[in-house]
Design a protein around this motif. Structure first.
Motif, PDB file in Angstrom:
ATOM      1  N   LEU A 150       0.854  -1.179   0.000  1.00  0.00           N
ATOM      2  CA  LEU A 150       0.000   0.000   0.000  1.00  0.00           C
ATOM      3  C   LEU A 150       0.888   1.227   0.000  1.00  0.00           C
ATOM      4  O   LEU A 150       1.802   1.353   0.824  1.00  0.00           O
ATOM      5  N   SER A 151       0.631   2.123  -0.927  1.00  0.00           N
ATOM      6  CA  SER A 151       1.420   3.339  -1.042  1.00  0.00           C
ATOM      7  C   SER A 151       0.513   4.552  -0.908  1.00  0.00           C
ATOM      8  O   SER A 151      -0.482   4.674  -1.623  1.00  0.00           O
ATOM      9  N   LEU A 152       0.850   5.442   0.027  1.00  0.00           N
ATOM     10  CA  LEU A 152       0.096   6.681   0.218  1.00  0.00           C
ATOM     11  C   LEU A 152       0.837   7.824  -0.465  1.00  0.00           C
ATOM     12  O   LEU A 152       1.727   8.454   0.105  1.00  0.00           O
ATOM     13  N   CYS A 153       0.518   8.053  -1.697  1.00  0.00           N
ATOM     14  CA  CYS A 153       1.021   9.196  -2.468  1.00  0.00           C
ATOM     15  C   CYS A 153       2.552   9.282  -2.479  1.00  0.00           C
ATOM     16  O   CYS A 153       3.131  10.318  -2.183  1.00  0.00           O
ATOM     17  N   SER A 154       3.188   8.188  -2.838  1.00  0.00           N
ATOM     18  CA  SER A 154       4.649   8.146  -2.946  1.00  0.00           C
ATOM     19  C   SER A 154       5.066   8.419  -4.383  1.00  0.00           C
ATOM     20  O   SER A 154       4.475   7.882  -5.308  1.00  0.00           O
ATOM     21  N   PRO A 155       6.094   9.215  -4.582  1.00  0.00           N
ATOM     22  CA  PRO A 155       6.544   9.508  -5.948  1.00  0.00           C
ATOM     23  C   PRO A 155       7.437   8.388  -6.499  1.00  0.00           C
ATOM     24  O   PRO A 155       8.652   8.531  -6.604  1.00  0.00           O
ATOM     25  N   HIS A 156       6.838   7.259  -6.865  1.00  0.00           N
ATOM     26  CA  HIS A 156       7.574   6.073  -7.292  1.00  0.00           C
ATOM     27  C   HIS A 156       8.476   6.327  -8.498  1.00  0.00           C
ATOM     28  O   HIS A 156       9.528   5.710  -8.628  1.00  0.00           O
ATOM     29  N   VAL A 157       8.057   7.213  -9.371  1.00  0.00           N
ATOM     30  CA  VAL A 157       8.826   7.500 -10.583  1.00  0.00           C
ATOM     31  C   VAL A 157       9.438   8.900 -10.466  1.00  0.00           C
ATOM     32  O   VAL A 157       9.766   9.544 -11.446  1.00  0.00           O
ATOM     33  N   GLY A 158       9.587   9.359  -9.239  1.00  0.00           N
ATOM     34  CA  GLY A 158      10.199  10.660  -8.990  1.00  0.00           C
ATOM     35  C   GLY A 158       9.268  11.802  -9.321  1.00  0.00           C
ATOM     36  O   GLY A 158       8.071  11.627  -9.489  1.00  0.00           O
ATOM     37  N   PHE A 159       9.841  13.006  -9.412  1.00  0.00           N
ATOM     38  CA  PHE A 159       9.040  14.139  -9.839  1.00  0.00           C
ATOM     39  C   PHE A 159       9.689  14.859 -11.000  1.00  0.00           C
ATOM     40  O   PHE A 159       9.992  16.028 -10.972  1.00  0.00           O
ATOM     41  N   ASN A 163      -0.904  -8.210  -4.268  1.00  0.00           N
ATOM     42  CA  ASN A 163      -1.880  -7.119  -4.261  1.00  0.00           C
ATOM     43  C   ASN A 163      -1.152  -5.792  -4.072  1.00  0.00           C
ATOM     44  O   ASN A 163      -0.300  -5.673  -3.192  1.00  0.00           O
ATOM     45  N   ILE A 164      -1.526  -4.805  -4.872  1.00  0.00           N
ATOM     46  CA  ILE A 164      -0.915  -3.477  -4.775  1.00  0.00           C
ATOM     47  C   ILE A 164      -2.031  -2.437  -4.788  1.00  0.00           C
ATOM     48  O   ILE A 164      -2.924  -2.487  -5.634  1.00  0.00           O
ATOM     49  N   ILE A 165      -1.966  -1.505  -3.841  1.00  0.00           N
ATOM     50  CA  ILE A 165      -2.865  -0.350  -3.825  1.00  0.00           C
ATOM     51  C   ILE A 165      -1.991   0.905  -3.879  1.00  0.00           C
ATOM     52  O   ILE A 165      -1.128   1.108  -3.028  1.00  0.00           O
ATOM     53  N   LEU A 166      -2.228   1.716  -4.887  1.00  0.00           N
ATOM     54  CA  LEU A 166      -1.513   2.978  -5.061  1.00  0.00           C
ATOM     55  C   LEU A 166      -2.514   4.114  -4.879  1.00  0.00           C
ATOM     56  O   LEU A 166      -3.481   4.221  -5.633  1.00  0.00           O
ATOM     57  N   ILE A 167      -2.288   4.952  -3.877  1.00  0.00           N
ATOM     58  CA  ILE A 167      -3.217   6.035  -3.570  1.00  0.00           C
ATOM     59  C   ILE A 167      -2.571   7.362  -3.964  1.00  0.00           C
ATOM     60  O   ILE A 167      -1.410   7.624  -3.638  1.00  0.00           O
ATOM     61  N   GLN A 173       0.920  18.253  -4.533  1.00  0.00           N
ATOM     62  CA  GLN A 173       1.966  18.724  -5.445  1.00  0.00           C
ATOM     63  C   GLN A 173       3.345  18.182  -5.074  1.00  0.00           C
ATOM     64  O   GLN A 173       4.310  18.411  -5.787  1.00  0.00           O
ATOM     65  N   TYR A 174       3.433  17.469  -3.961  1.00  0.00           N
ATOM     66  CA  TYR A 174       4.714  16.902  -3.540  1.00  0.00           C
ATOM     67  C   TYR A 174       4.987  15.561  -4.202  1.00  0.00           C
ATOM     68  O   TYR A 174       6.136  15.187  -4.400  1.00  0.00           O
ATOM     69  N   ALA A 175       3.952  14.815  -4.482  1.00  0.00           N
ATOM     70  CA  ALA A 175       4.076  13.529  -5.175  1.00  0.00           C
ATOM     71  C   ALA A 175       3.200  13.608  -6.421  1.00  0.00           C
ATOM     72  O   ALA A 175       1.980  13.502  -6.329  1.00  0.00           O
ATOM     73  N   PRO A 176       3.802  13.820  -7.580  1.00  0.00           N
ATOM     74  CA  PRO A 176       2.996  13.966  -8.791  1.00  0.00           C
ATOM     75  C   PRO A 176       2.028  12.799  -8.983  1.00  0.00           C
ATOM     76  O   PRO A 176       2.357  11.641  -8.733  1.00  0.00           O
ATOM     77  N   PHE A 177       0.842  13.143  -9.439  1.00  0.00           N
ATOM     78  CA  PHE A 177      -0.256  12.199  -9.582  1.00  0.00           C
ATOM     79  C   PHE A 177       0.156  10.929 -10.339  1.00  0.00           C
ATOM     80  O   PHE A 177      -0.045   9.817  -9.859  1.00  0.00           O
ATOM     81  N   ASP A 178       0.724  11.078 -11.516  1.00  0.00           N
ATOM     82  CA  ASP A 178       1.093   9.912 -12.331  1.00  0.00           C
ATOM     83  C   ASP A 178       2.230   9.110 -11.716  1.00  0.00           C
ATOM     84  O   ASP A 178       2.276   7.887 -11.850  1.00  0.00           O
ATOM     85  N   SER A 179       3.131   9.779 -11.032  1.00  0.00           N
ATOM     86  CA  SER A 179       4.232   9.091 -10.366  1.00  0.00           C
ATOM     87  C   SER A 179       3.715   8.250  -9.204  1.00  0.00           C
ATOM     88  O   SER A 179       4.158   7.114  -8.997  1.00  0.00           O
ATOM     89  N   ALA A 180       2.768   8.801  -8.449  1.00  0.00           N
ATOM     90  CA  ALA A 180       2.176   8.052  -7.332  1.00  0.00           C
ATOM     91  C   ALA A 180       1.371   6.856  -7.838  1.00  0.00           C
ATOM     92  O   ALA A 180       1.292   5.828  -7.180  1.00  0.00           O
TER      93      ALA A 180
END
Length: 169
Positions: free
Chosen positions: A5-14, A68-72, A78-85
């Motif tokens: 479960l990820s809460l608005c993490s910038p997985h692909v950076g910003f 199972n993966i949940i990406l929120i 604006q700190y974690a870009p939408f598409d990156s999260a």
């Protein structure tokens, strides 16, 4: 492993979709504080994107371990870009002839190895932010609300019970 479960993490950076104000703040902190993590998140820790920390991490099989993966995510953050999260390809990357292919490859690296993935949820949260202050203007309020909003966490746990329990529980 059962779930991630990820809460608005910038997985692909910003690399894309940050506000000008946040981008300026990141640039200032990278310059003044010599922040290693901000260099990594902005994918400016190497001249070659494919040699950057986030790109190399995207090549690891970490997400493949989960069923199972949940990406929120939230457009308001604006700190974690939408598409990156959400670990998805954004329009800016698709149009960017210089860096776009590397960004797209990072997204494909992260989720492409998930052969045993049973569930991938991408949840979008829209907070009712009434107050206008510096934090709400720069998108910090939404980012912090993911951590402070107890009702949101209760709703997620209640709605996705099977995600938080092992089979047969």
């Amino acid at each position: 492993m059962h779930g991630y479960l990820s809460l608005c993490s910038p997985h692909v950076g910003f690399m894309y979709k940050t506000s000008k104000l946040v981008s300026t703040g990141v640039w200032f902190l990278k310059s003044w504080k010599k922040s290693i993590v901000l260099n990594q998140l902005s994918i400016s820790d190497s001249k070659n994107i494919e040699e950057s920390t986030l790109y190399r991490l995207s090549q690891q099989k970490g997400f493949a371990w989960f069923k199972n993966i949940i990406l929120i995510s939230s457009y308001q953050d604006q700190y974690a870009p939408f598409d990156s999260a959400r670990i998805q390809i954004c329009g800016d990357a698709a149009r960017d002839q210089k860096k776009g292919n590397s960004y797209i490859q990072m997204v494909n690296n992260l989720l492409g190895s998930c052969k045993d993935l049973e569930v991938l949820y991408r949840l979008d949260v829209n907070f009712n932010i009434m107050e206008t202050n510096i934090d709400s203007v720069i998108g910090r309020t939404a980012h912090i609300l993911f951590l402070e909003n107890e009702d949101l966490i209760k709703m997620i746990v209640s709605r996705y019970k099977t995600f938080f329990s092992w089979a047969g529980d």
